[in-house]
Design a protein around this motif. Structure first.
Motif, mmCIF file in Angstrom:
data_model
loop_
_atom_site.group_PDB
_atom_site.id
_atom_site.type_symbol
_atom_site.label_atom_id
_atom_site.label_comp_id
_atom_site.label_asym_id
_atom_site.label_seq_id
_atom_site.Cartn_x
_atom_site.Cartn_y
_atom_site.Cartn_z
ATOM 1 N N ILE A 50 0.810 -1.232 0.000
ATOM 2 C CA ILE A 50 0.000 0.000 0.000
ATOM 3 C C ILE A 50 0.845 1.285 0.000
ATOM 4 O O ILE A 50 0.621 2.161 -0.836
ATOM 5 N N PRO A 51 1.857 1.412 0.902
ATOM 6 C CA PRO A 51 2.604 2.678 0.902
ATOM 7 C C PRO A 51 3.254 2.979 -0.451
ATOM 8 O O PRO A 51 3.370 4.135 -0.853
ATOM 9 N N TYR A 52 3.649 1.908 -1.160
ATOM 10 C CA TYR A 52 4.358 2.084 -2.438
ATOM 11 C C TYR A 52 3.372 2.396 -3.566
ATOM 12 O O TYR A 52 3.707 3.089 -4.511
ATOM 13 N N LEU A 53 2.153 1.876 -3.448
ATOM 14 C CA LEU A 53 1.133 2.214 -4.450
ATOM 15 C C LEU A 53 0.718 3.682 -4.277
ATOM 16 O O LEU A 53 0.292 4.337 -5.223
ATOM 17 N N LEU A 54 0.857 4.175 -3.041
ATOM 18 C CA LEU A 54 0.514 5.583 -2.772
ATOM 19 C C LEU A 54 1.662 6.536 -3.117
ATOM 20 O O LEU A 54 1.482 7.750 -3.050
ATOM 21 N N GLY A 55 2.842 6.009 -3.448
ATOM 22 C CA GLY A 55 3.900 6.905 -3.925
ATOM 23 C C GLY A 55 5.254 6.757 -3.262
ATOM 24 O O GLY A 55 6.246 7.286 -3.761
ATOM 25 N N GLN A 56 5.330 6.050 -2.108
ATOM 26 C CA GLN A 56 6.643 5.866 -1.474
ATOM 27 C C GLN A 56 7.536 5.000 -2.382
ATOM 28 O O GLN A 56 7.021 4.090 -3.046
ATOM 29 N N ALA A 57 8.863 5.272 -2.383
ATOM 30 C CA ALA A 57 9.769 4.485 -3.247
ATOM 31 C C ALA A 57 9.999 3.102 -2.643
ATOM 32 O O ALA A 57 10.326 2.988 -1.461
ATOM 33 N N HIS A 58 9.828 2.041 -3.430
ATOM 34 C CA HIS A 58 10.087 0.678 -2.949
ATOM 35 C C HIS A 58 11.572 0.373 -3.125
ATOM 36 O O HIS A 58 12.135 0.675 -4.186
ATOM 37 N N TRP A 188 -11.735 -2.445 -8.235
ATOM 38 C CA TRP A 188 -11.106 -3.136 -7.101
ATOM 39 C C TRP A 188 -10.469 -2.148 -6.136
ATOM 40 O O TRP A 188 -9.740 -1.219 -6.531
ATOM 41 N N SER A 189 -10.824 -2.319 -4.858
ATOM 42 C CA SER A 189 -10.113 -1.655 -3.758
ATOM 43 C C SER A 189 -10.216 -2.639 -2.604
ATOM 44 O O SER A 189 -11.025 -3.568 -2.657
ATOM 45 N N ARG A 190 -9.442 -2.408 -1.528
ATOM 46 C CA ARG A 190 -9.527 -3.332 -0.386
ATOM 47 C C ARG A 190 -10.918 -3.340 0.207
ATOM 48 O O ARG A 190 -11.346 -4.300 0.814
ATOM 49 N N SER A 191 -11.667 -2.233 0.049
ATOM 50 C CA SER A 191 -13.007 -2.194 0.626
ATOM 51 C C SER A 191 -14.112 -2.306 -0.423
ATOM 52 O O SER A 191 -15.266 -2.001 -0.131
ATOM 53 N N GLY A 192 -13.760 -2.745 -1.624
ATOM 54 C CA GLY A 192 -14.794 -3.008 -2.630
ATOM 55 C C GLY A 192 -15.165 -1.788 -3.445
ATOM 56 O O GLY A 192 -14.294 -1.003 -3.838
ATOM 57 N N VAL A 193 -16.477 -1.631 -3.688
ATOM 58 C CA VAL A 193 -16.979 -0.611 -4.632
ATOM 59 C C VAL A 193 -16.650 0.805 -4.148
ATOM 60 O O VAL A 193 -16.411 1.024 -2.951
ATOM 61 N N PRO A 202 -6.747 3.780 -1.987
ATOM 62 C CA PRO A 202 -6.545 3.713 -3.431
ATOM 63 C C PRO A 202 -7.403 2.619 -4.084
ATOM 64 O O PRO A 202 -7.756 1.636 -3.428
ATOM 65 N N GLY A 203 -7.719 2.792 -5.343
ATOM 66 C CA GLY A 203 -8.505 1.784 -6.064
ATOM 67 C C GLY A 203 -8.517 2.108 -7.542
ATOM 68 O O GLY A 203 -7.900 3.077 -7.983
ATOM 69 N N GLY A 204 -9.245 1.291 -8.284
ATOM 70 C CA GLY A 204 -9.335 1.579 -9.715
ATOM 71 C C GLY A 204 -10.107 0.517 -10.456
ATOM 72 O O GLY A 204 -10.453 -0.536 -9.900
ATOM 73 N N PRO A 205 -10.366 0.775 -11.737
ATOM 74 C CA PRO A 205 -11.049 -0.208 -12.572
ATOM 75 C C PRO A 205 -10.147 -1.418 -12.811
ATOM 76 O O PRO A 205 -8.923 -1.284 -12.738
ATOM 77 N N ASP A 206 -10.749 -2.559 -13.069
ATOM 78 C CA ASP A 206 -9.913 -3.721 -13.351
ATOM 79 C C ASP A 206 -10.401 -4.468 -14.579
ATOM 80 O O ASP A 206 -11.490 -4.212 -15.086
ATOM 81 N N SER A 207 -9.528 -5.359 -15.051
ATOM 82 C CA SER A 207 -9.882 -6.218 -16.185
ATOM 83 C C SER A 207 -9.551 -7.642 -15.780
ATOM 84 O O SER A 207 -8.402 -7.955 -15.463
ATOM 85 N N GLU A 208 -10.591 -8.490 -15.758
ATOM 86 C CA GLU A 208 -10.410 -9.863 -15.276
ATOM 87 C C GLU A 208 -10.349 -10.845 -16.446
ATOM 88 O O GLU A 208 -10.968 -10.619 -17.485
ATOM 89 N N VAL A 209 -9.614 -11.939 -16.217
ATOM 90 C CA VAL A 209 -9.514 -12.996 -17.226
ATOM 91 C C VAL A 209 -10.178 -14.246 -16.655
ATOM 92 O O VAL A 209 -9.904 -14.640 -15.519
ATOM 93 N N PHE A 210 -11.053 -14.845 -17.457
ATOM 94 C CA PHE A 210 -11.750 -16.074 -17.055
ATOM 95 C C PHE A 210 -11.364 -17.200 -18.010
ATOM 96 O O PHE A 210 -11.161 -16.961 -19.198
ATOM 97 N N TYR A 211 -11.307 -18.418 -17.470
ATOM 98 C CA TYR A 211 -11.039 -19.583 -18.309
ATOM 99 C C TYR A 211 -12.315 -20.422 -18.384
ATOM 100 O O TYR A 211 -12.960 -20.668 -17.362
ATOM 101 N N PHE A 246 -6.494 5.751 -8.824
ATOM 102 C CA PHE A 246 -7.368 6.718 -8.155
ATOM 103 C C PHE A 246 -7.265 6.606 -6.640
ATOM 104 O O PHE A 246 -6.920 5.556 -6.098
ATOM 105 N N ILE A 247 -7.632 7.708 -5.967
ATOM 106 C CA ILE A 247 -7.699 7.716 -4.511
ATOM 107 C C ILE A 247 -8.971 8.454 -4.127
ATOM 108 O O ILE A 247 -9.375 9.401 -4.819
ATOM 109 N N LYS A 248 -9.610 7.981 -3.031
ATOM 110 C CA LYS A 248 -10.845 8.644 -2.604
ATOM 111 C C LYS A 248 -10.496 9.805 -1.666
ATOM 112 O O LYS A 248 -9.667 9.659 -0.765
ATOM 113 N N ASN A 249 -11.146 10.948 -1.879
ATOM 114 C CA ASN A 249 -10.917 12.141 -1.052
ATOM 115 C C ASN A 249 -11.912 12.187 0.106
ATOM 116 O O ASN A 249 -12.922 11.475 0.104
#
Ligand code: SER
Length: 349
Positions: A50-58, A188-193, A202-211, A246-249
């Motif tokens: 999470i900290p790195y997705l928010l901008g901290q250097a990994h 997708w976000s840790r808390s859903g919609v 943080p969150g965002g749209p996703d693209s899923e693959v199904f078999y 994206f991030i929620k304000n």
């Protein structure tokens, strides 16, 4: 597809494929999150990042790959079907403000089709249809990128905008390969919609693959028409590319993060089942010893449909309990220890 793959084979292939595209391997974190009081267990590969997705250097750079031990207590009642487990390994790759949709979808498709050997004609894709709460528009870029990838295999991939994400609309598949769904399925976000996200998440749209497992007949108990998100078991989700930008304000609006990230998560055990062309995730190598042991002790057969569900519940719960204990959890009446106690009790019963 006669070759039988083990979990170890596919994990190794994935880590080496993404390493060859300049990703650094990070080890799996503990099942018990170290700095995250919001959840009892690590339930996805992105949680420790999470900290790195928010901008901290990994320390390992902007391209990472791993296979993360995960436990999802919320899936406990789903265990017993052909594809759900509480404990699983999540194959993950991340771009921390580096590559975006184009490379992610290309590498994922190449990995699944050219490395693992999955038939592209059995891959189905979902994308985000847009929503009003986040104000994020439909993801048409992913539609074109996927269409281009399928066309390189000589396939035309038609796009279907589904009307109702629960039922698959009025018409189901409609000859489509790529389907748009709303935020319940493709955000997708840790808390859903978007509505459920707290400020700062943080969150965002996703693209899923199904078999598609063609041997599994659609069951009308799950809706008149089958579609990729139908629960009948014909389509199994094997991977999810989250475009986490994206991030929620505090006022409920959404802004762009300082960087555009990719957060991919794939179900290792499900990819192995797909590679072996067997819709039953419990058919893979990591469950074989457990199931043989249970057959011997119970004098019952896993293949006897009267007992299949019970075998799956016991095998899943015992495996989950072993991994929890190896990460330092003890049975108790609070927090992680309570979940472990319930898991063992349910397996025993
Ligand atoms: N975080 C996403 C998921 O859990 C992708 O890794 O599905």
């Amino acid at each position: 597809m006669n070759q039988s793959f083990s979990v170890g084979d596919i994990r190794k292939k994935y880590l080496s494929f993404f390493s060859s595209h300049d990703h650094n391997v990070v080890p799996s974190a503990s099942l018990v999150p170290e700095n995250d009081p919001t959840t009892l267990f690590t339930g996805s590969g992105m949680q420790p990042l999470i900290p790195y997705l928010l901008g901290q250097a990994h320390p390992k750079g902007v391209r990472l790959v791993n296979s993360q031990k995960c436990f999802r207590a919320e899936d406990v009642d789903e265990v017993g079907d052909n594809r759900h487990t509480t404990f699983f390994e999540m194959l993950g790759n991340w771009s921390l403000g580096d590559y975006f949709k184009n490379d992610q979808l290309k590498w994922l498709f190449t990995f699944l089709v050219d490395e693992v050997g999955l038939d592209p004609a059995r891959l189905y894709i979902t994308v985000f249809s847009g929503d009003t709460v986040s104000g994020v528009l439909a993801d048409r870029d992913s539609v074109s990128l996927w269409q281009n990838l399928f066309s390189q295999k000589g396939m035309e991939a038609s796009f279907v905008e589904l009307i109702d994400e629960e039922t698959g609309g009025r018409l189901g598949m409609q000859g489509g390969r790529i389907f748009a769904y709303g935020p319940k399925k493709n955000w997708w976000s840790r808390s859903g919609v978007p509505e459920n996200m707290p400020a700062g998440e943080p969150g965002g749209p996703d693209s899923e693959v199904f078999y598609e497992f063609v041997d599994v007949e659609h069951d009308v108990r799950f809706g008149e028409y089958c579609h990729p998100n139908c629960d009948c078991g014909r389509f199994v989700e094997i991977g999810n590319s989250v475009f986490m930008e994206f991030i929620k304000n505090k006022d409920g609006s959404f802004s762009q993060l300082p960087q555009r990230n990719v957060d991919f998560g794939g179900g290792l055990e499900r990819v192995v089942a797909a590679a072996n062309d067997n819709a039953d995730i419990f058919s893979i190598d990591v469950f074989a010893g457990l199931i043989a042991f249970l057959e011997e002790k119970s004098s019952k057969k896993y293949s006897d449909s009267l007992y299949t569900k019970a075998f799956r519940v016991v095998a899943d719960h015992v495996r989950g309990a072993v991994f929890m204990i190896s990460d330092g959890v003890y049975p108790s009446n609070t927090e992680q220890g309570y979940v472990l106690r319930r898991l063992v009790r349910r397996a025993v019963r």
